[in-house]
Design a protein around this motif. Sequence first.
Motif, mmCIF file in Angstrom:
data_model
loop_
_atom_site.group_PDB
_atom_site.id
_atom_site.type_symbol
_atom_site.label_atom_id
_atom_site.label_comp_id
_atom_site.label_asym_id
_atom_site.label_seq_id
_atom_site.Cartn_x
_atom_site.Cartn_y
_atom_site.Cartn_z
ATOM 1 N N GLN A 106 0.834 -1.207 0.000
ATOM 2 C CA GLN A 106 0.000 0.000 0.000
ATOM 3 C C GLN A 106 0.867 1.255 0.000
ATOM 4 O O GLN A 106 0.549 2.249 -0.668
ATOM 5 C CB GLN A 106 -0.923 -0.005 1.203
ATOM 6 N N HIS A 111 -3.003 -1.391 -4.532
ATOM 7 C CA HIS A 111 -4.279 -1.521 -3.833
ATOM 8 C C HIS A 111 -4.394 -2.891 -3.187
ATOM 9 O O HIS A 111 -4.206 -3.910 -3.854
ATOM 10 C CB HIS A 111 -5.434 -1.315 -4.811
ATOM 11 N N ALA A 113 -7.116 -5.190 -1.512
ATOM 12 C CA ALA A 113 -8.568 -5.272 -1.363
ATOM 13 C C ALA A 113 -8.976 -5.901 -0.039
ATOM 14 O O ALA A 113 -10.014 -5.568 0.524
ATOM 15 C CB ALA A 113 -9.163 -6.073 -2.522
ATOM 16 N N MET A 139 -4.394 -8.194 -4.159
ATOM 17 C CA MET A 139 -3.998 -6.905 -4.720
ATOM 18 C C MET A 139 -4.465 -6.812 -6.179
ATOM 19 O O MET A 139 -3.663 -6.917 -7.112
ATOM 20 C CB MET A 139 -2.481 -6.727 -4.626
ATOM 21 N N ASN A 141 -5.504 -5.437 -9.762
ATOM 22 C CA ASN A 141 -4.980 -4.345 -10.573
ATOM 23 C C ASN A 141 -6.068 -3.945 -11.567
ATOM 24 O O ASN A 141 -6.290 -4.620 -12.567
ATOM 25 C CB ASN A 141 -3.713 -4.807 -11.308
ATOM 26 N N GLU A 142 -6.769 -2.851 -11.286
ATOM 27 C CA GLU A 142 -7.874 -2.441 -12.142
ATOM 28 C C GLU A 142 -7.392 -2.022 -13.522
ATOM 29 O O GLU A 142 -8.088 -2.225 -14.513
ATOM 30 C CB GLU A 142 -8.659 -1.302 -11.477
#
Length: 294
Positions: A106, A111, A113, A139, A141-142
């Motif tokens: 972080q 990110h 979640a 984690m 990854n969008e």
Amino acid sequence: MNASFGIDHPLVATHDIDALRARLIAMGFNMTSIGKHPWGTSTSLAMFEGCLLEIMGVYDDTLLDEVPAGGFRFGRHVYEHLQQREGVALSALHSTDSVADAKRAQDVGLHVAGHLEFGRDVTLPDGTEGRTKTTLALMPNEQFPRLSFFLCQQHRPDLIYVPEWLDHPNTVNGICGVTIVADGMHHADLKCQFTGLYGEGTALCDCLEFQTANGVLRVLRKADFERDIGPLTKDIQTEQQPSIAAMDFSLDDLTVLETYLDQAGVEYKPIENGLVLDKVTQTANTLFRFFQTL
């Protein structure tokens, strides 16, 4: 031994886990029996010291949304990517402390979640029984969904890295690298993401390389991948998103592996100090390379 954020195990998603497991066994891997996750995915492993090869299928699509980690659903993620094509859907990075490592992730802008915990009953070769405990820090990854990662901490490594289970007839002893294919327009973003974990890395012509605690993570354009490593399937050629397209393994004796591949009818080509399985339909759309330990 692997350390935090080293390559642990990319998840190779396949439509037919039974067939892929049988092929890997014929290739000389010591594969576990097929197990089931509570979120609908099935799994079989080839375990090495501090890392493993994991193949994964879907056994029950009604369970895909079970056991969410924040907004991330592990089973759903694998299923959706498997509907697009076989191959690596997300990847595990080694963790020695999932809480501290998640905070570090972080801090460098990744990110997290949420966390998942699960275990399974095991019987060791000497008859001793125990239950594993594993914590995952997810984690997603969008921006690049196939490059989603999760931290994997094994709280009972004595029930995972068992000498008899680490002994593979083909003499393969671990993972030593992965290769991501990515269009050039994505290289700057990927460099930024990986620099936070691994430092500046090395830029070699059109290749980015980062040394992890267990193997090299490299990023190549598609044309450079095909020139330097092997062919890509049409699915990956036309795909706009970066993804892990190749895995590298280390082994003790190349001739032993060749014997198993010949007996199994698996096609391969020699490369410097190793060989490559460049017919990726044999290995769920993921190119495997093997290098003899010097």
